[in-house]
Design a protein around this motif. Structure first.
Motif, PDB file in Angstrom:
ATOM      1  N   GLU A 187       2.965   3.976 -11.014  1.00  0.00           N
ATOM      2  CA  GLU A 187       2.831   3.408 -12.353  1.00  0.00           C
ATOM      3  C   GLU A 187       3.895   2.332 -12.580  1.00  0.00           C
ATOM      4  N   CYS A 188       5.103   2.601 -12.124  1.00  0.00           N
ATOM      5  CA  CYS A 188       6.170   1.599 -12.234  1.00  0.00           C
ATOM      6  C   CYS A 188       5.813   0.334 -11.449  1.00  0.00           C
ATOM      7  N   LEU A 189       5.289   0.496 -10.240  1.00  0.00           N
ATOM      8  CA  LEU A 189       4.935  -0.672  -9.421  1.00  0.00           C
ATOM      9  C   LEU A 189       3.842  -1.513 -10.065  1.00  0.00           C
ATOM     10  N   SER A 190       2.993  -0.900 -10.870  1.00  0.00           N
ATOM     11  CA  SER A 190       1.938  -1.667 -11.532  1.00  0.00           C
ATOM     12  C   SER A 190       2.504  -2.703 -12.493  1.00  0.00           C
ATOM     13  N   HIS A 191       3.748  -2.518 -12.930  1.00  0.00           N
ATOM     14  CA  HIS A 191       4.383  -3.478 -13.841  1.00  0.00           C
ATOM     15  C   HIS A 191       4.699  -4.809 -13.153  1.00  0.00           C
ATOM     16  N   LEU A 192       4.564  -4.867 -11.830  1.00  0.00           N
ATOM     17  CA  LEU A 192       4.835  -6.125 -11.122  1.00  0.00           C
ATOM     18  C   LEU A 192       3.834  -7.214 -11.493  1.00  0.00           C
ATOM     19  N   ARG A 193       2.734  -6.843 -12.117  1.00  0.00           N
ATOM     20  CA  ARG A 193       1.782  -7.856 -12.583  1.00  0.00           C
ATOM     21  C   ARG A 193       2.353  -8.652 -13.749  1.00  0.00           C
ATOM     22  N   GLU A 194       3.442  -8.153 -14.332  1.00  0.00           N
ATOM     23  CA  GLU A 194       4.128  -8.863 -15.421  1.00  0.00           C
ATOM     24  C   GLU A 194       5.244  -9.711 -14.816  1.00  0.00           C
ATOM     25  N   ASP A 195       5.223 -11.000 -15.067  1.00  0.00           N
ATOM     26  CA  ASP A 195       6.108 -11.935 -14.376  1.00  0.00           C
ATOM     27  C   ASP A 195       7.595 -11.680 -14.599  1.00  0.00           C
ATOM     28  N   ASP A 196       7.975 -11.122 -15.730  1.00  0.00           N
ATOM     29  CA  ASP A 196       9.395 -10.990 -16.066  1.00  0.00           C
ATOM     30  C   ASP A 196       9.944  -9.601 -15.772  1.00  0.00           C
ATOM     31  N   THR A 197       9.331  -8.897 -14.842  1.00  0.00           N
ATOM     32  CA  THR A 197       9.691  -7.502 -14.587  1.00  0.00           C
ATOM     33  C   THR A 197      10.361  -7.322 -13.233  1.00  0.00           C
ATOM     34  N   VAL A 198      11.358  -6.451 -13.198  1.00  0.00           N
ATOM     35  CA  VAL A 198      12.033  -6.063 -11.956  1.00  0.00           C
ATOM     36  C   VAL A 198      11.966  -4.547 -11.831  1.00  0.00           C
ATOM     37  N   ILE A 199      11.610  -4.058 -10.645  1.00  0.00           N
ATOM     38  CA  ILE A 199      11.599  -2.627 -10.369  1.00  0.00           C
ATOM     39  C   ILE A 199      12.812  -2.322  -9.504  1.00  0.00           C
ATOM     40  N   ARG A 200      13.668  -1.426  -9.970  1.00  0.00           N
ATOM     41  CA  ARG A 200      14.893  -1.077  -9.242  1.00  0.00           C
ATOM     42  C   ARG A 200      14.832   0.400  -8.830  1.00  0.00           C
ATOM     43  N   ILE A 201      14.990   0.649  -7.539  1.00  0.00           N
ATOM     44  CA  ILE A 201      14.903   1.999  -6.980  1.00  0.00           C
ATOM     45  C   ILE A 201      16.208   2.303  -6.263  1.00  0.00           C
ATOM     46  N   SER A 202      16.801   3.443  -6.561  1.00  0.00           N
ATOM     47  CA  SER A 202      18.068   3.790  -5.914  1.00  0.00           C
ATOM     48  C   SER A 202      18.103   5.279  -5.620  1.00  0.00           C
ATOM     49  N   GLY A 203      18.765   5.635  -4.528  1.00  0.00           N
ATOM     50  CA  GLY A 203      18.875   7.029  -4.141  1.00  0.00           C
ATOM     51  C   GLY A 203      18.494   7.230  -2.690  1.00  0.00           C
ATOM     52  N   SER A 204      18.231   8.470  -2.312  1.00  0.00           N
ATOM     53  CA  SER A 204      17.950   8.748  -0.906  1.00  0.00           C
ATOM     54  C   SER A 204      16.809   9.739  -0.688  1.00  0.00           C
TER      55      SER A 204
END
Length: 310
Positions: free
Chosen positions: A194-211
């Motif tokens: 669901e978070c990755l689907s926001h990439l269709r919005e030009d001003d969006t960044v998805i940040r993933i951190s952890g292991s």
């Protein structure tokens, strides 16, 4: 009777390029034992994911792949024929995107979990008025897609990314985090997608951190959005796409994995969530497909790293 005919036409015209070829479409769907509603729902879901990269470029050709061999005055068709149900996905961006997504999740999860993922993701992302197919029907379509795209060898990709991350930690002479190949729960992978689907919005960044479980997330991103990704292991860059910066993956020894959806302009966080790993991943785990060349080595790399052996 006339009302029933009209209702059928309305459902069919929801997508899959209208119904100028409605009879032909029903024929190929029936031949493959998949429901029109599931195909329509999958295409609509895929339209929310703007994929890119070398795998995305090859999808249309692989979904419609067919070849022929002349035998005198006859021509013998060899391979997959054009016009089967999955080839309908090759005709739209949404169909191509959901094909890539289907391949990823069918390699990571078993059939039941795949259907649940697609169904829950549809409930979260699609309008309530959109068509809805059953969990089993969605899983059937995903499996049919995977049967054609498994030539990509998602298992090879997962193994390559595993070795790249381990190599980075060895160069840094830093302890490799545990649980990199722990399987994310179904609910967590739904939230991640669901978070990755926001990439269709030009001003969006998805940040993933952890292991914990991050290698599965990393492999999905590399497979579907390689041009948008920047991936680091303890600040050591292991991948930077041509348009990198929209999906930032920071592998570090912390758990659980955090996923944030941020807006570039305001720098405000619109969504932050932790991803949880499945308590018993064996119950929902799928079987990765491997490209023929080097598949034994890649399979062993995943099995060895996943078991915690060095």
């Amino acid at each position: 009777m006339s009302k029933q005919i009209q209702a059928q036409a309305d459902i069919g015209s929801l997508s899959l390029r209208g119904l100028g070829l409605f009879t032909d479409m029903l024929a190929v769907l029936s031949a493959d034992n998949v429901t029109p509603m599931a195909m329509i729902q999958m295409e609509q879901l895929g339209s929310l994911f703007h994929v890119n990269g070398r795998f995305a470029n090859r999808v249309p050709e692989l979904l419609t792949r067919a070849s022929s061999r002349p035998i005198g005055r006859l021509t013998l068709a060899v391979g997959w024929r054009r016009g089967d149900s999955v080839s309908l996905f090759a005709e739209s961006a949404g169909g191509q995107a959901i094909s890539l997504l289907s391949l990823c999740i069918t390699n990571i999860y078993n059939e039941e979990a795949v259907g649940q993922i697609l169904s829950r993701l549809s409930s979260r992302l699609l309008p309530k008025s959109s068509p809805r197919a059953g969990v089993v029907h969605l899983a059937d379509v995903a499996a049919l897609v995977a049967s054609k795209l498994n030539v990509f060898g998602f298992g090879n990709i997962l193994a390559e990314q595993t070795m790249r991350v381990h190599s980075a930690y060895e160069k840094l002479e830093t302890t490799i985090p545990e649980g990199l190949l722990e399987l994310p729960s179904v609910e967590s992978i739904v939230e991640f997608l669901e978070c990755l689907s926001h990439l269709r919005e030009d001003d969006t960044v998805i940040r993933i951190s952890g292991s914990s479980g991050v290698l599965y997330l990393l492999s999905i991103v590399i497979f579907m959005f390689p041009l948008d990704a920047i991936i680091t292991a303890e600040s050591y860059v292991i991948h930077e796409g041509e348009a990198g910066g929209r999906v930032v993956i920071e592998i570090c020894d912390s758990a659980p994995v955090q996923v944030q959806v941020e807006k570039k302009l305001s720098q405000s966080t619109t969504l932050t969530l932790p991803l949880k790993v499945c308590e018993d991943g064996r119950k929902i785990k799928g079987a990765c497909s491997f490209a023929w060349e080097g598949w034994i080595a890649r399979k062993l790399q995943i099995d060895m790293r996943g078991s915690g052996k060095r």
